[in-house]
Design an enzyme around this catalytic site. Structure first.
Site, short mmCIF file in Angstrom:
data_model
loop_
_atom_site.label_atom_id
_atom_site.label_comp_id
_atom_site.label_asym_id
_atom_site.label_seq_id
_atom_site.Cartn_x
_atom_site.Cartn_y
_atom_site.Cartn_z
N CYS A 133 0.79 -1.27 -0.08
CA CYS A 133 0.03 0.10 -0.08
C CYS A 133 0.89 1.29 -0.01
O CYS A 133 1.35 1.49 1.09
CB CYS A 133 -1.03 -0.03 1.18
SG CYS A 133 -1.98 1.50 1.07
N CYS A 136 -0.43 4.06 2.18
CA CYS A 136 -0.16 4.01 3.59
C CYS A 136 1.20 4.15 4.08
O CYS A 136 1.59 4.86 5.07
CB CYS A 136 -0.24 2.57 3.91
SG CYS A 136 -2.04 1.55 3.23
N ASP A 137 2.10 3.75 3.09
CA ASP A 137 3.60 3.59 3.62
C ASP A 137 4.54 4.53 2.82
O ASP A 137 5.68 4.55 3.29
CB ASP A 137 3.98 2.10 3.56
CG ASP A 137 3.04 1.27 4.42
OD1 ASP A 137 2.80 1.72 5.44
OD2 ASP A 137 3.20 -0.15 4.11
#
Ligand code: NAP
Length: 311
Positions: A133, A136-137
């Protein structure tokens, strides 16, 4: 007594949010989760894109608080594997390994899972350099090198997104041409931060507590190369985008699905079966994030309450 107003299958953010709203509406609610609550988010080491999470929030801590919040409103939690469901009629049945349960309404919140490479080291280093992701990261790889595995729209779009953070992005693709839409490809070819490793697959990911190197095999020549982190960084990121699969096999032939197994709903999260709602990543939707899963869960529970009132 194994009878509830609503049974929620899946304990990720969609299921927990549905539980919270069902509990607050004074419905008797059961959340059934196979192993551990949280779904995909628990592998995220820092959550900074869920409103209200600022510092020090991991996927795990966020989920712990979501679980505690459902318990505060009397929601029951069961760890068991659902083997079958009977969704027709007014009383729905959920058959688990450890027992049978019934409910007036069902919320399917079983999520989706990213397809993994399946190589040694991948599972152990997930959340420690291996990610599925970018939204997200990506910020954790600011000024570091990252690799993106895949050649479809997701891989190339996410690679372009990652250029905003990373020092350089290498797309590792198993063929010598991309599957992604031409317009997206052109952007990637024109971006000086994006490079390509063609005809290549990752065979192993290595590292002690973080990704430190990987073995890449050229599928044309068979040559294996160990790609190591820049010594001054000590690590690099590997983002895998080779597709997702919905966790929906259990409902096959029972609710309508698209050709990939995602469940279409209307804006009230209603599936093709009255009294059966779907929320979160298992649903046909455009953005699969904790915030959209939580919103789906809330809507599904409120609509389940209305459905039960009208029964
Ligand atoms: P996808 O289109 O199925 O592409 C998967 C990519 O991963 C392909 O390039 C495939 O290689 C590669 N791959 C598959 N299995 C692999 C393996 N085991 N090892 C290495 N590589 C592997 O998946 P996606 O990119 O996630 O897209 C899913 C759907 O969403 C598509 O329909 C896509 O068009 C759509 N989407 C659209 C947009 C957009 O329109 N903006 C954005 C994202 C996604 P091969 O090419 O060799 O098969």
């Amino acid at each position: 007594m194994n009878s509830y107003d609503v049974i929620i299958i899946g304990g990720g953010p969609a299921g927990l949010s549905a539980g919270l709203y069902a509990g607050r509406a004074k419905l008797s609610a059961l959340i059934i989760e196979k192993e551990r609550e949280g779904g995909q988010i628990v592998v995220t080491s820092e959550v900074e894109n869920y409103p209200g999470c600022i510092e020090g929030e991991t996927g795990e801590t966020l989920i712990d608080r979501m679980v505690a919040q459902t318990e505060k409103f009397g929601v029951e939690h069961l760890f068991d594997t659902v083997r079958d469901v009977k969704l027709d009629g007014r009383v729905k049945k959920v058959i688990c390994e450890g027992g049978e349960y019934e409910a007036k309404a069902i919320i399917i919140a079983t999520g989706a899972y990213p397809i993994s490479i399946g190589c040694p080291g991948e599972r152990e280093l997930t959340g420690l350099g291996v990610s599925y992701c970018a939204t997200c990261d990506a910020p954790f790889f600011r000024d570091l090198d990252v690799c993106v595995v895949g050649g479809g729209d997701s891989a190339v779009e996410e690679a372009l997104y990652l250029t905003k953070f990373a020092r350089g992005v290498t797309i590792i693709h198993r063929r010598d041409e991309l599957r992604a839409a031409r317009s997206i490809q052109e952007k990637a070819f024109a971006d000086p931060k994006v490079s390509f490793m063609w005809n290549s697959v990752i065979e192993e990911i290595k590292g002690n507590g973080m990704v430190e190197s990987m073995i890449v095999r050229n599928v044309k020549t068979g040559k294996r190369t160990e790609v190591k982190a820049d010594p001054k960084d000590g690590t690099f990121g590997i983002f895998v985008f080779i597709g997702h699969r919905p966790n929906s096999a259990l409902f096959s032939g029972k609710v309508k699905m698209d050709e990939k197994g995602y469940i279409p709903t209307d804006e009230n999260m209603q599936t093709s079966v009255p009294g059966v709602f779907a929320a979160g990543d298992v649903r046909v939707k455009s953005l699969r994030q904790v915030v959209t899963a939580a919103a789906d869960g809330a809507i599904a529970a409120v609509q389940a309450e209305k459905y039960i009132e009208e029964l």
